[in-house]
Design a protein around this motif. Structure first.
Motif, mmCIF file in Angstrom:
data_model
loop_
_atom_site.group_PDB
_atom_site.id
_atom_site.type_symbol
_atom_site.label_atom_id
_atom_site.label_comp_id
_atom_site.label_asym_id
_atom_site.label_seq_id
_atom_site.Cartn_x
_atom_site.Cartn_y
_atom_site.Cartn_z
ATOM 1 N N MET A 53 0.833 -1.214 0.000
ATOM 2 C CA MET A 53 0.000 0.000 0.000
ATOM 3 C C MET A 53 0.862 1.257 0.000
ATOM 4 O O MET A 53 0.543 2.242 -0.666
ATOM 5 C CB MET A 53 -0.952 -0.009 1.196
ATOM 6 C CG MET A 53 -2.110 -0.955 1.012
ATOM 7 S SD MET A 53 -3.339 -0.821 2.321
ATOM 8 C CE MET A 53 -2.630 -1.910 3.547
ATOM 9 N N LEU A 57 0.795 4.177 -2.830
ATOM 10 C CA LEU A 57 0.588 5.586 -2.472
ATOM 11 C C LEU A 57 1.750 6.474 -2.907
ATOM 12 O O LEU A 57 1.542 7.565 -3.448
ATOM 13 C CB LEU A 57 0.354 5.718 -0.966
ATOM 14 C CG LEU A 57 -0.983 5.182 -0.470
ATOM 15 C CD1 LEU A 57 -1.014 5.147 1.048
ATOM 16 C CD2 LEU A 57 -2.126 6.011 -1.011
ATOM 17 N N THR A 58 2.979 6.025 -2.666
ATOM 18 C CA THR A 58 4.121 6.852 -3.066
ATOM 19 C C THR A 58 4.228 6.923 -4.581
ATOM 20 O O THR A 58 4.543 7.984 -5.130
ATOM 21 C CB THR A 58 5.441 6.341 -2.450
ATOM 22 O OG1 THR A 58 5.610 4.962 -2.777
ATOM 23 C CG2 THR A 58 5.457 6.527 -0.941
ATOM 24 N N ALA A 61 1.817 9.366 -5.683
ATOM 25 C CA ALA A 61 2.259 10.730 -5.365
ATOM 26 C C ALA A 61 3.179 11.280 -6.461
ATOM 27 O O ALA A 61 3.043 12.437 -6.870
ATOM 28 C CB ALA A 61 2.981 10.752 -4.020
#
Length: 139
Positions: A53, A57-58, A61
């Motif tokens: 996860m 997410l990174t 980003a």
């Protein structure tokens, strides 16, 4: 320079997100496929999915920041902080003898290089955001 950084961030983000999606979808396959992972401890599906996860997410980003300049510095900084901490943790494991020095070249592309790239992208984003702000003040 801007185009090059956007392309690099997009590639980095997609690669990290793809890795995270594989970790989420097939954690056991990921565990056995990535060199060196099996030597870090027993298979732990929950842990691999937690980290998966984070990679999603990174990665998101970096991709989002590539296309939304107003969010770029914040998103890239947050992702880079995580990747840098991850790389430093790997170096610490070598320094204290948890892993042998042979782990560094094995892990470099997947662990240290993303942190280095992220630091470069974030530094560029900071300079670019200052330049954009300066241009807005002049106009």
């Amino acid at each position: 320079m801007r185009r090059t950084c956007i392309i690099i961030a997009t590639i980095l983000g997609l690669a990290m997100a793809a890795n995270g999606l594989v970790m989420l979808a097939v954690p056991l396959d990921w565990y056995f496929a990535v060199p060196g992972v099996t030597s870090t401890g027993a298979f732990n599906q929950h842990f691999i999915r937690d980290i998966g996860m984070i990679f999603v997410l990174t990665g998101g980003a970096y991709v989002t920041g590539a296309f939304r300049a107003e969010t770029r510095l914040l998103l890239w900084t947050m992702a880079t902080v995580w990747f840098s901490g991850h790389a430093l943790f790997h170096l610490w494991e070598i320094a204290v003898g948890i892993c042998s020095p042979s782990a560094f070249p094995r892990d470099f592309v997947a662990v240290t290089l993303p942190a280095i790239i992220g630091i470069g992208l974030t530094a560029w984003s900071y300079a670019d955001s200052r330049q954009r702000l300066s241009e807005r003040r002049i106009n």
